[in-house]
Motif scaffolding. Sequence first.
Motif, mmCIF file in Angstrom:
data_model
loop_
_atom_site.group_PDB
_atom_site.id
_atom_site.type_symbol
_atom_site.label_atom_id
_atom_site.label_comp_id
_atom_site.label_asym_id
_atom_site.label_seq_id
_atom_site.Cartn_x
_atom_site.Cartn_y
_atom_site.Cartn_z
ATOM 1 N N SER A 83 58.549 78.875 20.119
ATOM 2 C CA SER A 83 59.365 77.675 20.167
ATOM 3 C C SER A 83 60.590 78.016 21.006
ATOM 4 N N LEU A 84 60.670 77.427 22.203
ATOM 5 C CA LEU A 84 61.638 77.866 23.196
ATOM 6 C C LEU A 84 62.688 76.796 23.451
ATOM 7 N N GLN A 85 63.962 77.216 23.447
ATOM 8 C CA GLN A 85 65.075 76.379 23.868
ATOM 9 C C GLN A 85 65.675 77.017 25.117
ATOM 10 N N TYR A 86 65.685 76.257 26.211
ATOM 11 C CA TYR A 86 66.196 76.805 27.472
ATOM 12 C C TYR A 86 67.266 75.876 28.036
ATOM 13 N N TYR A 87 68.439 76.426 28.329
ATOM 14 C CA TYR A 87 69.561 75.670 28.868
ATOM 15 C C TYR A 87 69.969 76.272 30.205
ATOM 16 N N SER A 88 70.063 75.426 31.219
ATOM 17 C CA SER A 88 70.380 75.901 32.560
ATOM 18 C C SER A 88 71.563 75.135 33.130
ATOM 19 N N ASN A 89 72.473 75.878 33.778
ATOM 20 C CA ASN A 89 73.582 75.274 34.511
ATOM 21 C C ASN A 89 73.432 75.469 36.014
ATOM 22 N N ASP A 101 69.906 64.603 44.809
ATOM 23 C CA ASP A 101 68.675 63.885 44.525
ATOM 24 C C ASP A 101 67.472 64.745 44.889
ATOM 25 N N GLY A 102 66.398 64.534 44.170
ATOM 26 C CA GLY A 102 65.182 65.276 44.474
ATOM 27 C C GLY A 102 64.137 65.089 43.403
ATOM 28 N N THR A 103 63.013 65.729 43.622
ATOM 29 C CA THR A 103 61.851 65.574 42.732
ATOM 30 C C THR A 103 61.485 66.905 42.107
ATOM 31 N N ILE A 104 61.222 66.868 40.826
ATOM 32 C CA ILE A 104 60.707 68.023 40.105
ATOM 33 C C ILE A 104 59.362 67.641 39.516
ATOM 34 N N GLU A 105 58.369 68.471 39.742
ATOM 35 C CA GLU A 105 57.030 68.171 39.246
ATOM 36 C C GLU A 105 56.856 68.742 37.849
ATOM 37 N N LEU A 106 56.373 67.916 36.961
ATOM 38 C CA LEU A 106 56.125 68.368 35.593
ATOM 39 C C LEU A 106 54.925 69.314 35.583
ATOM 40 N N PRO A 107 55.115 70.564 35.146
ATOM 41 C CA PRO A 107 53.983 71.493 35.113
ATOM 42 C C PRO A 107 53.086 71.234 33.912
ATOM 43 N N SER A 108 52.000 71.952 33.851
ATOM 44 C CA SER A 108 51.086 71.840 32.717
ATOM 45 C C SER A 108 51.625 72.623 31.531
ATOM 46 N N PHE A 109 51.476 72.044 30.358
ATOM 47 C CA PHE A 109 51.798 72.731 29.104
ATOM 48 C C PHE A 109 50.521 72.708 28.271
ATOM 49 N N THR A 110 49.785 73.806 28.340
ATOM 50 C CA THR A 110 48.432 73.811 27.763
ATOM 51 C C THR A 110 48.429 73.906 26.250
ATOM 52 N N ARG A 111 49.485 74.518 25.670
ATOM 53 C CA ARG A 111 49.498 74.686 24.209
ATOM 54 C C ARG A 111 50.611 73.926 23.528
ATOM 55 N N ALA A 112 51.501 73.332 24.296
ATOM 56 C CA ALA A 112 52.677 72.690 23.710
ATOM 57 C C ALA A 112 52.285 71.436 22.939
ATOM 58 N N LEU A 151 55.330 80.587 30.173
ATOM 59 C CA LEU A 151 55.455 81.254 28.879
ATOM 60 C C LEU A 151 54.545 80.616 27.839
ATOM 61 N N ASP A 152 54.012 79.465 28.149
ATOM 62 C CA ASP A 152 53.040 78.767 27.309
ATOM 63 C C ASP A 152 53.586 78.518 25.897
ATOM 64 N N PRO A 153 54.751 77.870 25.790
ATOM 65 C CA PRO A 153 55.340 77.679 24.457
ATOM 66 C C PRO A 153 54.589 76.627 23.656
ATOM 67 N N MET A 154 54.713 76.725 22.334
ATOM 68 C CA MET A 154 54.183 75.696 21.448
ATOM 69 C C MET A 154 55.142 74.512 21.384
ATOM 70 N N GLU A 155 56.448 74.805 21.445
ATOM 71 C CA GLU A 155 57.490 73.790 21.480
ATOM 72 C C GLU A 155 58.490 74.165 22.571
ATOM 73 N N LEU A 156 59.026 73.145 23.270
ATOM 74 C CA LEU A 156 59.964 73.414 24.346
ATOM 75 C C LEU A 156 61.085 72.390 24.326
#
Length: 463
Positions: free
Chosen positions: A109-115, A147-158, A132-137
């Motif tokens: 279960s991952l909490q990630y904060y970025s500045n 402005d810009g685009t970020i692509e949502l990656p796959s979360f296979t186990r989340a 990292l294949d987290p169960m929770e993110l």
Amino acid sequence: MTLWLKAFAKPYVLCAPWSCGRVAASARRRRRNDQGADGDGVDRISDLPDDLLVLFLARLFCGRAAARTSVLSRRWRHVWRRLPKLRLCNVSPSALQAAMADAPLTNLSLQYYSNHRSLAAAASLLLNVARLDPMELNFMAQNVDRDGTIELPSFTRATCVDLLFNSHVTLTARGGECPVLEKLAIARCRIGTSALIWRCPQLRVLQIMDSYDTVKVHSTTLEELDVVQIFRVGGVEVMAPELKKFHLKAYLHKDFSMSLLAPKVQDLSWCCVWIDSVWIDESWCLSCLSLVSKESDSGVLRLVIHRPRVDSVVHSRSLTEIFQFPKFSVLELHLDTMGHVYEAMVLNLLKIWNGIRRLKLVIYKTGVTLPDDEACTPNCPCDQPQNWKSQNIFLRGLEEVEIENFEGSGHEVDLLKLLFRCALLKKVVVKLESKVSTSSKGCQDTYTLFKANPSVECNVIQA
């Protein structure tokens, strides 16, 4: 053992990046110089079972600090990977890749904060976090500087994902697959909800905040939908046969509309405020609407209605054109009359919702002195049609009526007469405006009307 327990007595101290190095150095010196807590030379800390070490590391509340404790002992190198929850802040993509290189994190279960202000850095971080294949993110990147685009990656186990960006970012779901995702929360980014939901075949709970666009939700699995948004364009389109809960808090533009096809929905909560005023008839405007319904055959609809000033910019819309209303039993009208006659407008609304059980009117009069062109005149449009007093409508369910700030004017008494005539009332309560005396003509007419209907419980309450 004493050293370890003392170190974890104040776990927040170890959250600083330099703190684990100091603790590690202290532990190494103690192992060299001490003979153990009992003087027998046994390293009892290293002999602790992994499950107990995990409990200690969890008290650090910091993924960076937990990982750096691996310098204390080679056996502890991967203990931090067993933490049930991991909190990381401003860890670079290369550091994340290095952390993944040795062994995968399990049940994370991952909490990630970025500045990081770079759009590319935020996109890279999200991709590496997904690896990292987290169960929770819970992923937060709020300071992206363009402005810009970020692509949502796959979360296979989340099973639960919470994403927070900022208004500059557009999140796309072209390739991201979330096969077991059940709960998704997205805040402050532009996203096509339709494409996103299509890639989440098991989604049950969806929360959207400030997506800045039309919310289009077509899902055969969704059970809960929560939308908080300022709609400057677009609207809401929901087609969800299994939906049971729908909460909406929004500021609406003049062309907003909502389509709701959810036959099983039972828990509804809407709170809507219009950025631009919207006419609901020729004289009155709607500024706020709220609906609370816990069951399919009951609920409370509350409308805040006002008389606009002459120079107001108002757009004409029908309430039933904007919303598809469910069944509700209580209608509350909060009316800012500015001294105008409101009964004809109330009658028009009762024609639309003639199956309500309870009607409540709360009357306000903000204008003490009105301009001549805004004062209510004998031929004022607010009193149209003039034959409203003699109309008959079938109010088949109305049983209770309550009026607050009742003044006892002729048109208010006429409205009460109409309600007694058109409904099988059981209870009527009028709460007098503070300046109104019970000896006034209007109050005396009201008492006479109540006495003429002895089967109805009637009360007059003086402020």
